[in-house]
Design an enzyme around this catalytic site. Structure first.
Site, PDB file in Angstrom:
ATOM      1  N   VAL A  10      11.948 -28.615  22.645  1.00 32.44           N
ATOM      2  CA  VAL A  10      11.131 -27.403  22.748  1.00 32.44           C
ATOM      3  C   VAL A  10      10.887 -26.790  21.371  1.00 32.44           C
ATOM      4  CG1 VAL A  10      11.095 -25.030  23.643  1.00 32.44           C
ATOM      5  CG2 VAL A  10      11.762 -26.926  25.138  1.00 32.44           C
ATOM      6  N   GLU A 157       8.837 -33.206  28.991  1.00 28.89           N
ATOM      7  CA  GLU A 157       9.165 -34.233  28.010  1.00 28.89           C
ATOM      8  C   GLU A 157       8.215 -35.411  28.220  1.00 28.89           C
ATOM      9  OE1 GLU A 157      13.353 -35.197  27.760  1.00 28.89           O
ATOM     10  OE2 GLU A 157      13.868 -33.072  27.616  1.00 28.89           O
ATOM     11  N   ASN A 210      10.909 -24.831  38.320  1.00 27.77           N
ATOM     12  CA  ASN A 210      11.845 -25.961  38.304  1.00 27.77           C
ATOM     13  C   ASN A 210      12.513 -26.210  39.656  1.00 27.77           C
ATOM     14  OD1 ASN A 210      11.240 -26.679  35.769  1.00 27.77           O
ATOM     15  ND2 ASN A 210      13.196 -26.139  34.845  1.00 27.77           N
ATOM     16  N   TYR A 260       4.304 -19.730  49.017  1.00 27.72           N
ATOM     17  CA  TYR A 260       4.158 -18.284  48.890  1.00 27.72           C
ATOM     18  C   TYR A 260       5.112 -17.653  49.904  1.00 27.72           C
ATOM     19  CZ  TYR A 260       1.857 -14.019  47.503  1.00 27.72           C
ATOM     20  OH  TYR A 260       1.612 -12.787  46.956  1.00 27.72           O
ATOM     21  N   GLY A 266       5.671 -20.343  61.755  1.00 29.33           N
ATOM     22  CA  GLY A 266       5.659 -20.289  63.219  1.00 29.33           C
ATOM     23  C   GLY A 266       4.504 -21.111  63.717  1.00 29.33           C
ATOM     24  N   CYS A 269       2.996 -26.029  65.675  1.00 27.39           N
ATOM     25  CA  CYS A 269       3.348 -27.335  65.100  1.00 27.39           C
ATOM     26  C   CYS A 269       4.596 -27.355  64.225  1.00 27.39           C
ATOM     27  CB  CYS A 269       2.166 -27.861  64.304  1.00 27.39           C
ATOM     28  SG  CYS A 269       0.725 -28.104  65.359  1.00 27.39           S
ATOM     29  N   LYS A 272       8.263 -27.005  66.006  1.00 26.72           N
ATOM     30  CA  LYS A 272       8.657 -28.059  66.955  1.00 26.72           C
ATOM     31  C   LYS A 272       8.691 -29.430  66.291  1.00 26.72           C
ATOM     32  CE  LYS A 272       4.275 -29.466  69.141  1.00 26.72           C
ATOM     33  NZ  LYS A 272       4.207 -30.806  68.598  1.00 26.72           N
ATOM     34  N   ARG A 334       2.518 -18.234  69.293  1.00 27.93           N
ATOM     35  CA  ARG A 334       3.674 -19.090  69.596  1.00 27.93           C
ATOM     36  C   ARG A 334       4.606 -19.149  68.382  1.00 27.93           C
ATOM     37  NH1 ARG A 334       0.413 -24.168  71.899  1.00 27.93           N
ATOM     38  NH2 ARG A 334      -0.990 -23.407  70.280  1.00 27.93           N
TER      39      ARG A 334
HETATM   40  N1  NAD Z   1      13.465 -30.274  27.358  1.00 29.96           N
HETATM   41  C1  NAD Z   1      12.556 -29.769  28.154  1.00 29.96           C
HETATM   42  O1  NAD Z   1      11.746 -30.483  28.755  1.00 29.96           O
HETATM   43  C2  NAD Z   1      12.456 -28.291  28.318  1.00 29.96           C
HETATM   44  C3  NAD Z   1      11.301 -27.738  28.868  1.00 29.96           C
HETATM   45  C4  NAD Z   1      11.206 -26.355  28.993  1.00 29.96           C
HETATM   46  C5  NAD Z   1      12.272 -25.556  28.642  1.00 29.96           C
HETATM   47  N2  NAD Z   1      13.414 -26.133  28.138  1.00 29.96           N
HETATM   48  C6  NAD Z   1      14.511 -25.232  27.752  1.00 29.96           C
HETATM   49  O2  NAD Z   1      14.380 -24.987  26.350  1.00 29.96           O
HETATM   50  C7  NAD Z   1      15.677 -24.903  25.744  1.00 29.96           C
HETATM   51  C8  NAD Z   1      15.824 -25.970  24.679  1.00 29.96           C
HETATM   52  O3  NAD Z   1      15.689 -27.227  25.309  1.00 29.96           O
HETATM   53  P1  NAD Z   1      15.616 -28.564  24.435  1.00 29.96           P
HETATM   54  O4  NAD Z   1      15.301 -29.665  25.374  1.00 29.96           O
HETATM   55  O5  NAD Z   1      14.740 -28.356  23.252  1.00 29.96           O
HETATM   56  O6  NAD Z   1      17.150 -28.675  23.958  1.00 29.96           O
HETATM   57  P2  NAD Z   1      17.745 -29.594  22.827  1.00 29.96           P
HETATM   58  O7  NAD Z   1      19.164 -29.816  23.184  1.00 29.96           O
HETATM   59  O8  NAD Z   1      16.861 -30.794  22.601  1.00 29.96           O
HETATM   60  O9  NAD Z   1      17.654 -28.697  21.522  1.00 29.96           O
HETATM   61  C9  NAD Z   1      18.398 -27.544  21.328  1.00 29.96           C
HETATM   62  C10 NAD Z   1      18.637 -27.391  19.822  1.00 29.96           C
HETATM   63  O10 NAD Z   1      19.256 -26.133  19.580  1.00 29.96           O
HETATM   64  C11 NAD Z   1      20.113 -26.312  18.459  1.00 29.96           C
HETATM   65  N3  NAD Z   1      21.037 -25.175  18.359  1.00 29.96           N
HETATM   66  C12 NAD Z   1      22.148 -24.902  19.080  1.00 29.96           C
HETATM   67  N4  NAD Z   1      22.704 -23.749  18.686  1.00 29.96           N
HETATM   68  C13 NAD Z   1      21.934 -23.278  17.658  1.00 29.96           C
HETATM   69  C14 NAD Z   1      21.967 -22.131  16.849  1.00 29.96           C
HETATM   70  N5  NAD Z   1      22.946 -21.217  16.972  1.00 29.96           N
HETATM   71  N6  NAD Z   1      21.017 -21.952  15.924  1.00 29.96           N
HETATM   72  C15 NAD Z   1      20.038 -22.872  15.768  1.00 29.96           C
HETATM   73  N7  NAD Z   1      19.949 -23.995  16.511  1.00 29.96           N
HETATM   74  C16 NAD Z   1      20.870 -24.183  17.457  1.00 29.96           C
HETATM   75  C17 NAD Z   1      20.765 -27.637  18.740  1.00 29.96           C
HETATM   76  O11 NAD Z   1      21.356 -28.198  17.578  1.00 29.96           O
HETATM   77  C18 NAD Z   1      19.579 -28.446  19.263  1.00 29.96           C
HETATM   78  O12 NAD Z   1      18.928 -29.141  18.221  1.00 29.96           O
HETATM   79  C19 NAD Z   1      16.682 -25.028  26.896  1.00 29.96           C
HETATM   80  O13 NAD Z   1      16.995 -23.749  27.370  1.00 29.96           O
HETATM   81  C20 NAD Z   1      15.901 -25.795  27.943  1.00 29.96           C
HETATM   82  O14 NAD Z   1      16.396 -25.546  29.257  1.00 29.96           O
HETATM   83  C21 NAD Z   1      13.518 -27.457  27.958  1.00 29.96           C
END
Ligand code: NAD
Length: 430
Positions: A10, A157, A210, A260, A266, A269, A272, A334
């Site tokens: 992210v 991803e 999710n 939603y 109800g 269909c 039952k 129904r």
């Molecule tokens: N991967 C996905 O598809 C996705 C999609 C949407 C949301 N998210 C959410 O986004 C967030 C990040 O996900 P991700 O997949 O990128 O995780 P990731 O594990 O790939 O990356 C997280 C990064 O944060 C770094 N980190 C940890 N502590 C830190 C700090 N104190 N300061 C700076 N960096 C620090 C780690 O070293 C790591 O590189 C999570 O909450 C996840 O649930 C993930």
């Protein structure tokens, strides 16, 4: 100037995405091995497009820095994209986020307003109950020194780049304080609708998404188990044929009306047929836990609706029920949730119940013969009742909502405008 803390899937996508939009980004990760790789133009994980985008922006709009302090000092807006993994008890482990926010706050000197943006996925309530108190604990004032937003990320991803630069929507959760204009400005060039909601709503939307996806996958797997137990079913083909249903296509797809909230399904269909498939699977030796839970959840929601009415209306008050048909534009009663709810109220001692439905009053009376009054119009119902409960999503109730202005209204079909606050339950109609 923007700071991004955490350079995983992210964070790195976010940093490069903002660079692509012409913004200068200071990127930081606590993992020095990761930042070393990134500095050498290597992406530490597989994600299409990021390698080329890193090569394009590193040294230009993208600076990879060694301390969060440096990134925060140089920026107005700080995006937190650190991991929030599952803790041993199932709760989200927020320690990385708390550490990163704590570290960032140390670099805030109270000069210009810094906007902290939580992009990591955190359960509803965390921004308000866990992150906002860190600001006060750091001796800073929310809305004065620091603004706080929750901005969930919906990228997938494998498609992170496309999803980030061309999002379906941008959600900005805020407590209503200043500073959000700048965040909206940053997102302006993404050409996506921007929704400003409460912190809790923003967090909840991410989990809506999710958990729905998780439920659909488990539903499909459970149905494949049922099919295998029964035998003779071309499972893949059956699902592909399911996908030809018109309700999946269009924008918004008609299927959205099934995703939603309301007060239970109800009609003739769904109840039952769901029950019959459960019984058939069980007869064939497979116990369909999820589908059984679907039926139980459908009973529980009617109980919850009844309980909420009981908490709102005193026993001697007149409760006005708007809607008796199981769905709008139908006179079918129904298995209508209205029957279960009215029966529950009568059982609890509510003697004064008046109901109105544009089409289904005769059918309801004939089918159930419950000891309630029927109003000839919505106007007459509102005259008679001090608490009004919407149980069917008829358009008429929305069109004539002004009639409800001085009544307590429980809108269990979520068709009326909601108050822009934490107040849940009683709906404002003026
Ligand atoms: N991967 C996905 O598809 C996705 C999609 C949407 C949301 N998210 C959410 O986004 C967030 C990040 O996900 P991700 O997949 O990128 O995780 P990731 O594990 O790939 O990356 C997280 C990064 O944060 C770094 N980190 C940890 N502590 C830190 C700090 N104190 N300061 C700076 N960096 C620090 C780690 O070293 C790591 O590189 C999570 O909450 C996840 O649930 C993930």
């Amino acid at each position: 100037m923007i700071a991004v803390a955490g350079l995983g899937f992210v964070g790195l996508t976010t940093a490069l995405g903002f660079c692509e939009k012409g913004l200068r980004v200071f990127a930081y990760d606590i993992d020095a091995k990761k930042t070393d790789l990134i500095r050498r133009k290597k992406v530490p994980f597989h994600e299409p497009h990021l390698r080329e985008k890193l090569a394009e922006h590193l040294g230009g709009n993208l600076a990879v820095v060694d301390s969060l302090t440096e990134a925060v000092k140089a920026s107005r807006v700080i995006f937190f994209c650190v991991g929030t993994p599952c803790g041993p008890d199932g709760n989200a482990d927020l320690s990385a986020l708390q550490n990163a926010v704590g570290e960032a706050l140390k670099a805030v000197d109270g000069g210009e307003l810094k906007i902290l943006v939580i992009k990591s996925t955190v359960p509803p309530g965390v921004t308000k109950e866990v992150i906002a108190p860190l600001i006060a604990a750091g001796g800073l004032v929310l809305g004065h020194d620091v603004a706080l937003a929750n901005n969930p990320e919906f990228l997938r991803e494998g498609y992170a780049w496309e999803d980030f630069v061309s999002p379906d929507r941008i959600v900005i959760g805020t407590d209503g304080a200043a500073g959000m204009e700048l965040l909206e400005e940053i997102y302006h060039s993404f050409n996506a609708p921007i929704f400003r909601v409460s912190w809790n709503t923003a967090e909840f939307i991410k989990y809506l998404s999710n958990t729905l996806l998780a439920t659909l996958i488990s539903y499909s797997n459970e149905m494949s188990c049922i099919a295998r137990a029964i035998g003779g079913i071309e499972i893949g083909q059956a699902f592909r044929i399911l996908h030809t249903d018109k309700r999946w296509s269009g924008s918004p797809a008609k299927m959205t009306s099934y995703v939603y909230p309301g007060c239970g399904f109800g009609g003739y269909c769904l109840p039952k047929d769901t029950l019959a498939l459960c019984a058939r699977a069980e007869a064939k030796g497979y116990s369909p836990g999820l589908i059984r839970q679907v039926l139980q959840a459908n009973e529980r929601i009617k109980d919850r609706v009844t309980e909420q009415i009981l908490q709102t209306a005193a026993r001697d008050e007149t409760v006005g029920i708007l809607g008796l048909a199981f769905k709008p534009n139908s006179d079918d009663v129904r298995d209508s949730p209205s029957r279960a709810v009215i029966a529950g109220l009568l059982e609890a001692g509510h003697a004064n119940i008046t109901a109105y439905d544009p089409l289904a009053m005769n059918n309801f009376h004939q089918a159930y013969a419950l000891p309630i009054e029927y109003a000839g119009s919505m106007e007459a119902l509102v005259q008679a009742a001090s608490v009004v409960v919407i149980l069917t999503a008829w358009d008429e109730f929305v069109v004539k909502r002004k009639l409800l202005a001085d009544r307590r209204v429980l809108d269990f079909r979520y068709i009326l405008p909601e108050p822009a606050s934490d107040k849940v339950g009683l709906t404002q109609c003026n």
